[in-house]
Design a protein around this motif. Structure first.
Motif, mmCIF file in Angstrom:
data_model
loop_
_atom_site.group_PDB
_atom_site.id
_atom_site.type_symbol
_atom_site.label_atom_id
_atom_site.label_comp_id
_atom_site.label_asym_id
_atom_site.label_seq_id
_atom_site.Cartn_x
_atom_site.Cartn_y
_atom_site.Cartn_z
ATOM 1 N N THR A 121 78.683 -29.583 23.993
ATOM 2 C CA THR A 121 78.801 -30.930 24.562
ATOM 3 C C THR A 121 78.262 -30.964 25.985
ATOM 4 O O THR A 121 77.536 -31.898 26.371
ATOM 5 N N LEU A 122 78.598 -29.952 26.773
ATOM 6 C CA LEU A 122 78.074 -29.891 28.139
ATOM 7 C C LEU A 122 76.562 -29.672 28.145
ATOM 8 O O LEU A 122 75.850 -30.270 28.958
ATOM 9 N N GLN A 123 76.062 -28.820 27.267
ATOM 10 C CA GLN A 123 74.619 -28.588 27.210
ATOM 11 C C GLN A 123 73.853 -29.884 26.966
ATOM 12 O O GLN A 123 72.789 -30.111 27.548
ATOM 13 N N ALA A 124 74.393 -30.709 26.096
ATOM 14 C CA ALA A 124 73.691 -31.944 25.736
ATOM 15 C C ALA A 124 73.863 -33.044 26.771
ATOM 16 O O ALA A 124 72.898 -33.750 27.103
ATOM 17 N N PHE A 125 75.073 -33.204 27.302
ATOM 18 C CA PHE A 125 75.360 -34.433 28.040
ATOM 19 C C PHE A 125 75.758 -34.240 29.500
ATOM 20 O O PHE A 125 75.843 -35.225 30.237
ATOM 21 N N PHE A 126 76.000 -33.012 29.946
ATOM 22 C CA PHE A 126 76.271 -32.807 31.363
ATOM 23 C C PHE A 126 75.063 -33.203 32.214
ATOM 24 O O PHE A 126 75.205 -33.984 33.166
ATOM 25 N N PRO A 127 73.838 -32.735 31.893
ATOM 26 C CA PRO A 127 72.698 -33.181 32.700
ATOM 27 C C PRO A 127 72.447 -34.679 32.618
ATOM 28 O O PRO A 127 72.083 -35.316 33.613
ATOM 29 N N VAL A 128 72.635 -35.255 31.419
ATOM 30 C CA VAL A 128 72.412 -36.694 31.257
ATOM 31 C C VAL A 128 73.431 -37.477 32.072
ATOM 32 O O VAL A 128 73.100 -38.475 32.738
ATOM 33 N N TYR A 129 74.697 -37.027 32.036
ATOM 34 C CA TYR A 129 75.726 -37.675 32.843
ATOM 35 C C TYR A 129 75.391 -37.581 34.326
ATOM 36 O O TYR A 129 75.491 -38.567 35.068
ATOM 37 N N LEU A 130 74.984 -36.395 34.764
ATOM 38 C CA LEU A 130 74.697 -36.196 36.187
ATOM 39 C C LEU A 130 73.541 -37.066 36.669
ATOM 40 O O LEU A 130 73.602 -37.661 37.752
ATOM 41 N N VAL A 131 72.482 -37.163 35.886
ATOM 42 C CA VAL A 131 71.288 -37.894 36.312
ATOM 43 C C VAL A 131 71.454 -39.398 36.132
ATOM 44 O O VAL A 131 71.131 -40.193 37.026
ATOM 45 N N TYR A 132 72.001 -39.826 34.988
ATOM 46 C CA TYR A 132 72.016 -41.257 34.661
ATOM 47 C C TYR A 132 73.313 -41.967 35.016
ATOM 48 O O TYR A 132 73.316 -43.185 35.195
ATOM 49 N N ALA A 133 74.422 -41.240 35.107
ATOM 50 C CA ALA A 133 75.695 -41.879 35.460
ATOM 51 C C ALA A 133 76.151 -41.522 36.870
ATOM 52 O O ALA A 133 76.766 -42.351 37.545
ATOM 53 N N ALA A 134 75.875 -40.290 37.318
ATOM 54 C CA ALA A 134 76.315 -39.858 38.648
ATOM 55 C C ALA A 134 75.210 -39.972 39.694
ATOM 56 O O ALA A 134 75.464 -39.738 40.879
ATOM 57 N N GLY A 135 73.991 -40.292 39.283
ATOM 58 C CA GLY A 135 72.900 -40.527 40.231
ATOM 59 C C GLY A 135 72.336 -39.287 40.890
ATOM 60 O O GLY A 135 71.763 -39.373 41.975
ATOM 61 N N MET A 136 72.444 -38.118 40.254
ATOM 62 C CA MET A 136 71.924 -36.880 40.828
ATOM 63 C C MET A 136 70.487 -36.639 40.381
ATOM 64 O O MET A 136 69.972 -37.307 39.476
ATOM 65 N N THR A 137 69.828 -35.654 40.985
ATOM 66 C CA THR A 137 68.463 -35.299 40.622
ATOM 67 C C THR A 137 68.481 -34.252 39.507
ATOM 68 O O THR A 137 69.499 -33.565 39.306
ATOM 69 N N PRO A 138 67.364 -34.077 38.781
ATOM 70 C CA PRO A 138 67.306 -33.005 37.779
ATOM 71 C C PRO A 138 67.568 -31.622 38.368
ATOM 72 O O PRO A 138 68.181 -30.778 37.713
ATOM 73 N N MET A 139 67.125 -31.393 39.601
ATOM 74 C CA MET A 139 67.361 -30.099 40.223
ATOM 75 C C MET A 139 68.848 -29.869 40.465
ATOM 76 O O MET A 139 69.371 -28.758 40.238
ATOM 77 N N GLU A 140 69.563 -30.893 40.923
ATOM 78 C CA GLU A 140 71.018 -30.767 41.123
ATOM 79 C C GLU A 140 71.708 -30.512 39.789
ATOM 80 O O GLU A 140 72.664 -29.717 39.721
ATOM 81 N N ALA A 141 71.220 -31.156 38.720
ATOM 82 C CA ALA A 141 71.785 -30.898 37.394
ATOM 83 C C ALA A 141 71.559 -29.443 36.994
ATOM 84 O O ALA A 141 72.450 -28.797 36.416
ATOM 85 N N GLY A 142 70.375 -28.905 37.320
ATOM 86 C CA GLY A 142 70.102 -27.510 37.015
ATOM 87 C C GLY A 142 70.997 -26.551 37.786
ATOM 88 O O GLY A 142 71.455 -25.544 37.253
ATOM 89 N N VAL A 143 71.265 -26.876 39.039
ATOM 90 C CA VAL A 143 72.132 -26.029 39.857
ATOM 91 C C VAL A 143 73.557 -26.027 39.309
ATOM 92 O O VAL A 143 74.204 -24.969 39.203
ATOM 93 N N LEU A 144 74.066 -27.196 38.937
ATOM 94 C CA LEU A 144 75.425 -27.265 38.402
ATOM 95 C C LEU A 144 75.528 -26.534 37.066
ATOM 96 O O LEU A 144 76.529 -25.868 36.783
ATOM 97 N N TRP A 145 74.482 -26.654 36.237
ATOM 98 C CA TRP A 145 74.504 -25.901 34.986
ATOM 99 C C TRP A 145 74.464 -24.400 35.262
ATOM 100 O O TRP A 145 75.132 -23.612 34.583
ATOM 101 N N ALA A 146 73.702 -23.995 36.248
ATOM 102 C CA ALA A 146 73.666 -22.578 36.611
ATOM 103 C C ALA A 146 75.034 -22.103 37.093
ATOM 104 O O ALA A 146 75.411 -20.941 36.866
ATOM 105 N N LEU A 147 75.805 -22.961 37.734
ATOM 106 C CA LEU A 147 77.161 -22.591 38.144
ATOM 107 C C LEU A 147 78.061 -22.366 36.939
ATOM 108 O O LEU A 147 78.890 -21.440 36.929
ATOM 109 N N VAL A 148 77.924 -23.213 35.915
ATOM 110 C CA VAL A 148 78.700 -23.014 34.693
ATOM 111 C C VAL A 148 78.434 -21.623 34.125
ATOM 112 O O VAL A 148 79.343 -20.835 33.861
#
Length: 416
Positions: A244-271
């Motif tokens: 679920t996180l693999q599919a929708f964590f980046p989408v949530y971050l970019v489209y709902a939380a207003g973050m950049t793709p790079m920030e989404a990549g960093v947060l996924w790397a933290l996971v």
């Protein structure tokens, strides 16, 4: 246990880790966060995004158990080379994708890479581990998760460098071309190292019919072993959360939380990075004190952050929740695979790892697919709260089932 190899074989294990790292780096560049953002850029709705991310694990459901059993009787080396070939050449097909249905089809084919490679590599690692299965398999899973984090971060960085904050379809194509180049390099490394890592092939005097009979007997014995299926189920529901996180964590971050793709990549790397750090320690703890309690705590620790993520939009709270989820993931995966290896018969280890991988993939496919149907609006935080909360509830329920159904924390049932 396998009396022929009672001791840990570090040199061959290091070689196996090198092969695994090279192959999975390319594969993980093609996944989170690049894949769901690529699907969104193609105009795919949330239900399609979930299906696309889960497609490769659907392939695993069909092929992991046969691949593991096949390697028990026809050799680890040849099976691993076949998986490495899928790692190498499939990424180039993404270059021609221009619509969501084509991306879904290619993900199904790309799933053959880990479906063939994953259970066989795990079985070989378990054979090389001797009596230190929890610790050694945790180190091996560390390589897998480390390349997941590094590959995701590399994919996000490549996407940012090539396309900036709003990458176009040709930008995604270039990222996948780079992943293909890395995959070809990995195939060369595998061809060079696997003769040393996998050792001699099995005795070829056995007829093909006898080999197939033994292969399917191992599968049948494993699938009807209740303890193995319950343990595999724990990994499966944990993978529901991870998928679920693999599919929708980046989408949530970019489209709902207003973050950049790079920030989404960093947060996924933290996971993935927090999971990497914790795995060896948890594996050693499970070797010494038992696997049951570690797995139970891990399921609970995954459920809390998963349910909480959609309630936050700031970088630092989401970073903390990412770390906590990664730690929970480490608790489960450091122990579940070793628990299955403890429990199965030594001559069916490949079959057991294949069945384990198949059951685990059911959860990893079901999580994003189910969440995709619950998220109606990809920009609405409320939809993510419903989807993530529902998956978190499944983790809590299965943790109770697992605790009740599996024996005491120190029990092992390794049979010769």
């Amino acid at each position: 246990m396998d009396q022929d190899k009672p001791r840990f074989e570090p040199k061959r294990f290091i070689g196996l880790c090198a092969v695994d790292f090279a192959g999975r780096l390319s594969y993980n560049m093609a996944r989170t966060p690049v894949l769901p953002l690529f699907a969104a850029a193609l105009g795919a709705p949330p239900a399609w995004i979930g299906a696309i991310v889960g497609a490769s694990t659907v392939t695993g459901i069909a092929f992991k158990a046969p691949a593991g059993a096949f390697s028990d009787h026809f050799g680890r080396r040849r099976t691993l080379l076949l998986g490495a070939a899928f790692f190498a050449f499939t990424p180039f097909f993404y270059i021609f994708v221009g619509w969501a249905a084509a991306l879904l089809a290619i993900r199904l084919v790309h799933g053959l890479a880990t479906s063939i490679y994953g259970p066989v590599a795990s079985a070989l690692a378990a054979e090389l581990a001797g009596s230190r299965k929890g610790e050694v398999l945790s180190w091996f899973t560390l390589i897998k998760q480390g390349t997941n984090a590094l590959g995701g971060l590399a994919g996000a960085a490549a996407m940012q460098l090539i396309g900036g904050d709003a990458p176009s379809l040709p930008d995604f194509h270039r990222v996948y071309g780079l992943a293909g180049v890395l995959g070809v390099i990995a195939l060369v490394i595998a061809a060079a190292l696997l003769p040393f890592v996998a050792g001699s092939e099995p005795d070829r005097k056995r007829s093909a019919y006898e080999s197939y009979v033994k292969m399917f007997r191992g599968l049948r014995e494993t699938c009807t072993h209740a303890r193995i299926m319950i343990i595999s189920g724990a990994e499966s529901v944990q993978n529901m959360g991870m998928g679920t996180l693999q599919a929708f964590f980046p989408v949530y971050l970019v489209y709902a939380a207003g973050m950049t793709p790079m920030e989404a990549g960093v947060l996924w790397a933290l996971v993935m990075g927090s999971s990497v750090v914790a795995k060896p320690v948890m594996g050693r703890i499970s070797d010494r004190y038992g696997r049951r309690g570690v797995i139970f705590c891990g399921l609970i620790l995954c459920a809390g952050p998963l349910a909480a993520i959609p309630f936050f939009q700031g970088l630092w709270p989401l970073a903390a929740l990412s770390v906590l989820f990664g730690l929970g993931e480490a608790f489960v995966t450091s122990s579940s695979q070793a628990f299955v290896a403890d429990t199965c018969k030594s001559d069916s280890l490949g079959a057991a790892m294949g069945v384990f991988g198949t059951v685990a993939d059911v959860g990893q496919a079901a999580g994003p697919i189910a969440a995709g149907f619950l998220i109606m609006d990809g920009t609405a935080a409320a939809d993510y709260r419903l989807a993530f909360g529902a998956v978190a509830a499944v983790l809590v329920l299965w943790s109770i089932v697992f605790l009740a159904a599996v024996g005491g924390p120190g029990e092992k049932e390794c049979k010769d």
